[in-house]
Design a protein around this motif. Structure first.
Motif, PDB file in Angstrom:
ATOM      1  N   VAL A   1      17.189  35.139  79.802  1.00  8.22           N
ATOM      2  CA  VAL A   1      15.788  34.526  80.029  1.00  8.22           C
ATOM      3  C   VAL A   1      15.659  33.740  78.639  1.00  8.22           C
ATOM      4  CG1 VAL A   1      13.405  34.880  80.053  1.00  8.22           C
ATOM      5  CG2 VAL A   1      15.039  36.137  81.503  1.00  8.22           C
ATOM      6  N   LEU A   2      15.833  34.292  77.471  1.00  7.59           N
ATOM      7  CA  LEU A   2      15.387  33.458  76.337  1.00  7.59           C
ATOM      8  C   LEU A   2      16.341  32.160  76.178  1.00  7.59           C
ATOM      9  CD1 LEU A   2      15.154  36.511  73.836  1.00  7.59           C
ATOM     10  CD2 LEU A   2      13.390  34.913  75.023  1.00  7.59           C
ATOM     11  N   ALA A   3      17.854  32.069  76.738  1.00  5.38           N
ATOM     12  CA  ALA A   3      18.630  31.099  76.447  1.00  5.38           C
ATOM     13  C   ALA A   3      18.056  29.947  77.440  1.00  5.38           C
ATOM     14  CB  ALA A   3      20.011  31.646  76.805  1.00  5.38           C
TER      15      ALA A   3
ATOM     16  N   LEU B   1       9.997  40.844  73.966  1.00  5.40           N
ATOM     17  CA  LEU B   1       9.137  41.636  74.711  1.00  5.40           C
ATOM     18  C   LEU B   1       8.553  40.865  75.696  1.00  5.40           C
ATOM     19  CD1 LEU B   1       7.713  44.231  75.445  1.00  5.40           C
ATOM     20  CD2 LEU B   1       5.802  43.523  73.708  1.00  5.40           C
ATOM     21  N   ALA B   2       8.344  39.652  75.551  1.00  5.07           N
ATOM     22  CA  ALA B   2       7.687  38.742  76.573  1.00  5.07           C
ATOM     23  C   ALA B   2       8.730  38.571  77.546  1.00  5.07           C
ATOM     24  CB  ALA B   2       7.399  37.428  76.024  1.00  5.07           C
ATOM     25  N   ALA B   3      10.029  38.317  77.172  1.00  2.00           N
ATOM     26  CA  ALA B   3      10.955  38.305  78.205  1.00  2.00           C
ATOM     27  C   ALA B   3      11.302  39.496  79.086  1.00  2.00           C
ATOM     28  CB  ALA B   3      12.323  37.936  77.552  1.00  2.00           C
ATOM     29  N   TYR B   4      11.281  40.520  78.553  1.00  4.93           N
ATOM     30  CA  TYR B   4      11.293  41.985  79.284  1.00  4.93           C
ATOM     31  C   TYR B   4      10.225  41.918  80.301  1.00  4.93           C
ATOM     32  CZ  TYR B   4      11.964  46.875  79.506  1.00  4.93           C
ATOM     33  OH  TYR B   4      12.288  48.283  80.037  1.00  4.93           O
ATOM     34  N   LEU B   5       8.922  41.522  79.668  1.00  2.92           N
ATOM     35  CA  LEU B   5       7.803  41.621  80.884  1.00  2.92           C
ATOM     36  C   LEU B   5       8.009  40.749  81.937  1.00  2.92           C
ATOM     37  CD1 LEU B   5       4.815  42.139  78.117  1.00  2.92           C
ATOM     38  CD2 LEU B   5       5.836  43.780  79.818  1.00  2.92           C
TER      39      LEU B   5
ATOM     40  N   GLY C   1      10.281  42.143  84.200  1.00  2.00           N
ATOM     41  CA  GLY C   1       9.663  43.313  84.896  1.00  2.00           C
ATOM     42  C   GLY C   1       8.771  42.763  86.017  1.00  2.00           C
ATOM     43  N   LEU C   2       8.103  41.639  85.884  1.00  2.00           N
ATOM     44  CA  LEU C   2       7.233  41.111  86.854  1.00  2.00           C
ATOM     45  C   LEU C   2       8.151  40.636  88.047  1.00  2.00           C
ATOM     46  CD1 LEU C   2       4.541  38.942  84.622  1.00  2.00           C
ATOM     47  CD2 LEU C   2       4.161  41.005  86.034  1.00  2.00           C
ATOM     48  N   GLY C   3       9.397  39.864  87.529  1.00  2.00           N
ATOM     49  CA  GLY C   3      10.233  39.597  88.656  1.00  2.00           C
ATOM     50  C   GLY C   3      10.883  40.650  89.651  1.00  2.00           C
TER      51      GLY C   3
ATOM     52  N   PRO D   1      15.266  45.841  82.821  1.00  2.00           N
ATOM     53  CA  PRO D   1      16.167  44.932  82.196  1.00  2.00           C
ATOM     54  C   PRO D   1      17.022  45.295  81.116  1.00  2.00           C
ATOM     55  CG  PRO D   1      13.655  44.202  82.090  1.00  2.00           C
ATOM     56  CD  PRO D   1      13.992  45.707  82.417  1.00  2.00           C
ATOM     57  N   SER D   2      18.404  44.556  81.158  1.00  2.00           N
ATOM     58  CA  SER D   2      19.490  45.016  80.193  1.00  2.00           C
ATOM     59  C   SER D   2      19.199  43.713  78.981  1.00  2.00           C
ATOM     60  CB  SER D   2      20.782  44.674  80.577  1.00  2.00           C
ATOM     61  OG  SER D   2      20.907  43.441  81.194  1.00  2.00           O
TER      62      SER D   2
END
Length: 111
Positions: free
Chosen positions: A26-28, A4-8, A11-13, A18-19
């Motif tokens: 992002v996580l990697a 969820l943090a990566a999704y957000l 979204g801010l970017g 996001p897929s």
């Protein structure tokens, strides 16, 4: 939570949808391996929804949840907590002054 943090963050970017691949990237980038099951669940739950609307709806729901006291009591408690913090600061200052005088022991560091 990390998904969820990566999704957000995406979204801010500016990425409004996001897929799974975007989130994995992002996580990697910070050395975290994505859990495919949780990621697909997150993507399916948020698909076609505006994240800002979801956050505002969630905030409204949280505001209606009782938090163990009345509204008036919380305001009074906050003021009391502020007073307690001020008292603790005064006590700490007194302790510091006492400690400084104990550290001296009659001679200085450069004597």
């Amino acid at each position: 939570m990390k998904h969820l943090a990566a999704y957000l963050l995406l979204g801010l970017g500016g990425n409004t949808s996001p897929s799974a691949k975007d989130i994995k990237t992002v996580l990697a980038s910070v050395g975290i391996e994505a859990d495919d099951e949780r990621l697909s669940s997150l993507i399916s739950e948020l698909k076609g929804k505006d994240i800002n609307e979801l956050i505002s709806e969630g905030s409204a729901k949280l505001a209606s949840v009782p938090s163990g006291g009345g509204g008036g009591a919380a305001a009074t408690g906050g003021a009391a907590a502020g007073g307690a913090a001020a008292e603790e600061t005064k006590e700490e200052e007194k302790e510091e002054e006492k400690e400084e005088s104990d550290d001296d022991m009659g001679f200085g560091l450069f004597d």
